[in-house]
Design a protein around this motif. Structure first.
Motif, short mmCIF file in Angstrom:
data_model
loop_
_atom_site.label_atom_id
_atom_site.label_comp_id
_atom_site.label_asym_id
_atom_site.label_seq_id
_atom_site.Cartn_x
_atom_site.Cartn_y
_atom_site.Cartn_z
N ALA A 53 56.54 13.65 112.45
CA ALA A 53 55.66 13.00 111.48
C ALA A 53 55.91 11.49 111.44
O ALA A 53 54.97 10.69 111.42
N GLN A 54 57.18 11.12 111.45
CA GLN A 54 57.53 9.70 111.39
C GLN A 54 57.02 8.95 112.62
O GLN A 54 56.49 7.85 112.51
N LYS A 55 57.20 9.55 113.80
CA LYS A 55 56.82 8.88 115.04
C LYS A 55 55.31 8.84 115.25
O LYS A 55 54.78 7.93 115.88
N SER A 56 54.62 9.85 114.75
CA SER A 56 53.18 9.95 114.99
C SER A 56 52.34 9.36 113.86
O SER A 56 51.15 9.08 114.05
N GLY A 57 52.94 9.22 112.69
CA GLY A 57 52.19 8.73 111.54
C GLY A 57 51.41 9.82 110.83
O GLY A 57 50.64 9.55 109.90
N VAL A 58 51.62 11.06 111.22
CA VAL A 58 50.93 12.20 110.61
C VAL A 58 51.66 12.62 109.33
O VAL A 58 52.89 12.51 109.25
N ASP A 59 50.93 13.09 108.36
CA ASP A 59 51.51 13.58 107.11
C ASP A 59 52.47 14.73 107.41
O ASP A 59 52.10 15.71 108.06
N SER A 60 53.70 14.62 106.94
CA SER A 60 54.72 15.62 107.22
C SER A 60 54.39 16.99 106.62
O SER A 60 54.95 18.01 107.02
N LYS A 61 53.46 17.02 105.65
CA LYS A 61 53.08 18.30 105.04
C LYS A 61 51.91 18.96 105.76
O LYS A 61 51.57 20.11 105.47
N ASP A 62 51.28 18.23 106.69
CA ASP A 62 50.13 18.76 107.42
C ASP A 62 50.62 19.44 108.69
O ASP A 62 50.69 18.84 109.76
N VAL A 63 50.95 20.70 108.57
CA VAL A 63 51.55 21.46 109.69
C VAL A 63 50.62 21.53 110.89
O VAL A 63 51.05 21.37 112.04
N GLU A 64 49.34 21.76 110.64
CA GLU A 64 48.40 21.89 111.76
C GLU A 64 48.26 20.57 112.53
O GLU A 64 48.15 20.56 113.75
N ALA A 65 48.31 19.46 111.80
CA ALA A 65 48.23 18.15 112.46
C ALA A 65 49.50 17.90 113.29
O ALA A 65 49.43 17.33 114.39
N LEU A 66 50.64 18.33 112.77
CA LEU A 66 51.89 18.17 113.51
C LEU A 66 51.87 19.01 114.79
O LEU A 66 52.33 18.57 115.85
N ILE A 67 51.31 20.20 114.68
CA ILE A 67 51.19 21.07 115.85
C ILE A 67 50.30 20.40 116.90
O ILE A 67 50.59 20.43 118.10
#
Length: 230
Positions: A53-67
């Motif tokens: 999340a930190q490296k990508s800028g994606v919300d750490s709570k958005d699991v599908e976005a992290l995937i």
């Protein structure tokens, strides 16, 4: 005299196709379900996802976005530590279930054992995580090879094309540079190791042999011929 062998994995002890045609597709297929199942319940998974999340800028709570980010990194063959760690967890499940078997060339399997029995210290240096390295050799098609290795290094010591990485390894091993033989199929890695003072052997298993003053070997039997001369 060579007392230590430091070896790469992909293209050296194991086929390149195994990584790209077996391991990466397996991780890509199974990682989404693994993350969904473990992101709340397994601290190690949550820790790595926080880094993603930190490296990508994606919300750490958005699991599908992290995937989605992780799947993109897999397709790009990104050398992100968090991705490597999560892939290692997924592969661990696959190895333990018997779905995966680590690939190792028969000649590598033969001579790794011979060199260990002759008193040489064996180490691995790969861009894959230490966990992934141990899984490949611990659950290989030729048996468990982890007892033959004295240690493992990944990009935590630095990039494989950087001379300082090999100096860092030498510092950890506490040995003279000239007593270490580094095996790899990538010339730039060999050049970096040589800058640190290590001896090298270039594994070229297929195709034309390069026109070079560097020692080149088709397999580990030819590497052994070099060892017996030194």
């Amino acid at each position: 005299m060579i007392r230590v062998i430091l070896t790469d994995i992909e293209g050296t002890t194991s086929s390149i196709s195994f990584v790209h045609e077996v391991l990466f597709p397996y991780a890509s297929e199974h990682l989404p379900a693994f993350v969904r199942a473990h992101h709340h319940t397994t601290p190690a998974v949550a820790e790595q996802l926080a880094i993603v999340a930190q490296k990508s800028g994606v919300d750490s709570k958005d699991v599908e976005a992290l995937i989605e980010v992780l799947q993109g990194w897999i397709s790009e063959d990104r050398k992100e530590g968090s991705l490597k760690a999560l892939q290692g967890m997924v592969w661990e499940q696959g190895y333990h279930s018997g779905e995966l078997k680590g690939d190792i060339y028969p000649d590598a399997a033969d001579y790794l054992q011979r060199w260990h029995d002759r008193g040489l210290r064996l180490f691995v240096y790969s861009s894959g995580s230490v966990k992934a390295q141990k899984l490949i050799f611990g659950h290989s098609s030729e048996g468990d090879f982890t007892p033959f290795f004295s240690g493992y290094f990944d990009t935590g010591v630095g990039g494989k094309k950087e001379a300082q990485s090999y100096r860092n390894i030498l510092d950890e091993l506490g040995v003279e540079p000239g007593s270490v033989l580094f095996l790899s199929d990538v010339e730039a890695e060999l050049e970096a190791a040589e800058q640190a003072g290590m001896k090298t052997a270039w594994l070229v298993r297929e195709g034309e042999l390069p026109d070079t003053g560097r020692f080149v070997a088709r397999d580990f039997a030819e590497v052994d011929s070099l060892l017996r001369k030194r």
